[in-house]
Design an enzyme around this catalytic site. Structure first.
Site, PDB file in Angstrom:
ATOM      1  CG  HIS A   1      -1.847  -1.176   1.240  1.00 13.43           C
ATOM      2  ND1 HIS A   1      -1.873  -2.095   2.260  1.00 13.43           N
ATOM      3  CD2 HIS A   1      -2.780  -1.606   0.335  1.00 13.43           C
ATOM      4  CE1 HIS A   1      -2.785  -3.023   2.025  1.00 13.43           C
ATOM      5  NE2 HIS A   1      -3.344  -2.753   0.838  1.00 13.43           N
TER       6      HIS A   1
ATOM      7  CB  CYS B   1      -1.084  -3.247  48.399  1.00 15.74           C
ATOM      8  SG  CYS B   1       0.683  -3.218  48.017  1.00 15.74           S
TER       9      CYS B   1
ATOM     10  CB  CYS C   1     -38.272  10.783  64.733  1.00 14.14           C
ATOM     11  SG  CYS C   1     -39.989  10.679  65.293  1.00 14.14           S
TER      12      CYS C   1
ATOM     13  CB  CYS D   1      12.825   8.735  38.174  1.00 10.63           C
ATOM     14  SG  CYS D   1      13.909   7.290  38.328  1.00 10.63           S
TER      15      CYS D   1
ATOM     16  CB  CYS E   1     -35.267  20.718  77.248  1.00 20.24           C
ATOM     17  SG  CYS E   1     -36.747  19.819  77.754  1.00 20.24           S
TER      18      CYS E   1
END
Length: 532
Positions: free
Chosen positions: A161, A278, A305, A236, A318
């Site tokens: 190609h 890990c 509640c 690094c 209270c």
């Protein structure tokens, strides 16, 4: 061992060290944990000091550090070997090895059995033309840009190609520079799977792009190997080889040190988190970062509640509470009906009442859970903050050493004890920080008490050294204090080693009992929440 340098070790590189997770040699039950070769070979790399192994102790992990040149040398050696055995070009051998993720033995075995099928799968199947080269062909028209002309240079790989050199070059620039692709760059023709090789690339692009192409190939080489990982330190370029398997990360914390000085866990690439495995580190960081403790605070400081289960926060002294939603009246202390308060038989001290007892128990459990978490988190955070402060001191250590040298007349070598003390403080605080995350998930037993004693001894030694280290220059020049700092530095390092060896030995031999399942963390997450 008195310093971090005593822990650094090497691993024998080469194919023998390449282990995958399908092996059956589990670490559990192994009395003598030693999955590494003791004798290093002549493979290139940055050697680090070797250490002896204690029976059953996994604190020392063998590893080796490689520079980009070392990594390239390893690839070249394997390419040359496949080139000689299979009698194919070096470019094709490199493409084949990348397709097989640098598993040389598997490549040779499958190629011997089904050569045509293997070549097709690797991107070397179609070969309609000759060797790739730049050509000027009369009457050629580029299918991409539709340019033609007698002087138009074109290029085609063995697939045949053909496109103009400028279009091919632009296609390669996009793949390499913009998409970060290198190992599997295919022919631009739709449906063609032919892989471009290094020689074709040299013919088409500038040297700087060839250099980037080679960097990407090196990165692919490291990422394709389970025993190799890049050092995560900024800027690094080194890679570290360590054959600890993923399935064994509940038995060992594989801490390595790159040649740049950065210490990190090979299992998860996070900064050194010994002695915590890990999976515990992952859980702890998530617990500290998400809103789980906000929910604990709500549980500890609010109630629901008894009638409509709406969350209510007490806003006054209270104990007579009225739910704003359903208007239910109840006692904040015992959660019982307020209408029954004041009668001759009812009072808040009656623990036998079912509804009030359950509410108080839930409240107590929530408070205990929160207090336990805060106990460990506060100490974890304190050592993290102290480590940052110690790091600031470490950055000023050289200036302090110069001042001490000037004030006392000591030589530069004689004031190095301050540098050693600073490094010990930084390393020990890092270890202490993670001991509290480790302890948070530990179940109570005799081993836990030994661990806490070692933790306490190290913590006291570190605090004593830190106090000595921060003395004024005038006091640091005194011979007695210098000796005390040197002794305490060595003692801190020894206590750290003792703690880490003990935790590593118990971890390798499965003696620790955790409140979470390290082997199957997902299924244990829900049940572990109630236990911790």
């Amino acid at each position: 061992m008195d310093s971090d340098e005593d822990f650094v070790s090497t691993i024998s590189s080469g194919d023998d060290a390449m282990q995958d997770d399908t092996d059956n040699d589990d670490l559990s039950g192994a009395e003598d944990f030693d999955v590494f070769d003791d004798e290093p070979d002549d493979e290139p790399g940055i050697p680090s000091q070797k250490v002896s192994k204690s029976k059953g102790v996994t604190f020392d992990i063998n590893y080796k550090v490689y520079t980009p040149d070392d990594i390239q040398h390893q690839q070249d050696d394997m390419v040359n070997e496949v080139n000689m055995i299979l009698e194919m070009s070096k470019e094709d051998a490199a493409i084949m090895l990348r397709h097989f993720r640098w598993n040389k033995e598997r490549l040779i075995e499958e190629y011997m059995d089904r050569p045509s099928r293997v070549l097709e799968a690797a991107g070397l199947g179609s070969s309609a033309g000759g060797p790739p080269k730049l050509e000027t062909i009369a009457g050629f028209v580029c299918d991409i840009c539709c340019e033609d002309g007698d002087g138009l240079r074109s290029f085609a790989m063995k697939c045949g190609h053909r496109y103009c050199a400028d279009c091919y070059r632009q296609y390669l620039v996009q793949k390499i520079r913009e998409e970060g692709e290198a190992a599997r760059i295919q022919c631009p023709s739709e449906g063609c799977h032919r892989i471009i090789d290094a020689r074709s690339l040299d013919l088409l692009v500038a040297p700087d792009l060839v250099e980037r192409y080679q960097e990407l190939l090196n990165r692919t080489y490291v990422e394709d190997k389970d025993v190799l990982k890049w050092c995560p330190a900024p800027d690094c370029e080194n890679a570290v080889e360590c054959p600890v398997k993923k399935k064994d990360l509940d038995k060992v914390v594989p801490t390595v040190a790159c040649a740049c000085g950065h210490r990190f866990c090979f299992g998860c690439i996070l900064t050194d988190h010994q002695p915590a495995p890990c999976e515990l580190v992952k859980k702890w960081l998530k617990k500290c970062a998400d809103d789980s403790e906000t929910a604990n605070w709500i549980s500890a400081n609010t109630k629901e509640c008894p009638k409509c289960n709406s969350t209510i926060e007490k806003n006054g002294g209270c104990n007579h509470m009225t739910c704003r939603k359903c208007k239910h009246e109840f006692c904040w202390m015992c959660m019982g009906l307020w209408s029954e308060h004041g009668t001759s038989w009812y009072n808040c001290s009656r623990f036998e009442e079912r509804s009030g007892t359950e509410a108080r128990d839930a409240q107590a459990r929530s408070r205990v859970s929160l207090e336990r978490y805060l106990h460990y988190y506060n100490r974890y955070a304190n050592h993290e903050q102290s480590a940052r402060l110690d790091k600031d001191i470490y950055q000023k250590t050289e200036k302090k050493m110069v001042q001490l040298q000037t004030a006392s007349g000591m030589s530069w070598i004689e004031v190095q004890y301050l540098n050693s003390a600073s490094q010990a403080l930084q390393t020990c605080r890092q270890t202490l920080k993670w001991t509290y995350a480790f302890a948070f998930y530990l179940a109570r037993n005799n081993l836990t008490e030994i661990f806490e004693d070692n933790q306490k001894d190290l913590e006291l030694a570190v605090e004593a050294l830190s106090e000595m280290f921060e003395k004024p220059i005038g006091e640091l020049s005194e011979p007695k204090l210098k000796v005390d700092i040197m002794d305490k530095t060595a003692y801190c390092n020894r206590r750290r080693v003792i703690l880490l060896e003990d935790t590593a030995d118990n971890l390798a031999n499965g003696r620790w009992t955790f409140n979470v399942d390290l082997k199957n963390p997902t299924s244990a997450a829900s049940s572990a929440t109630s236990r911790v």
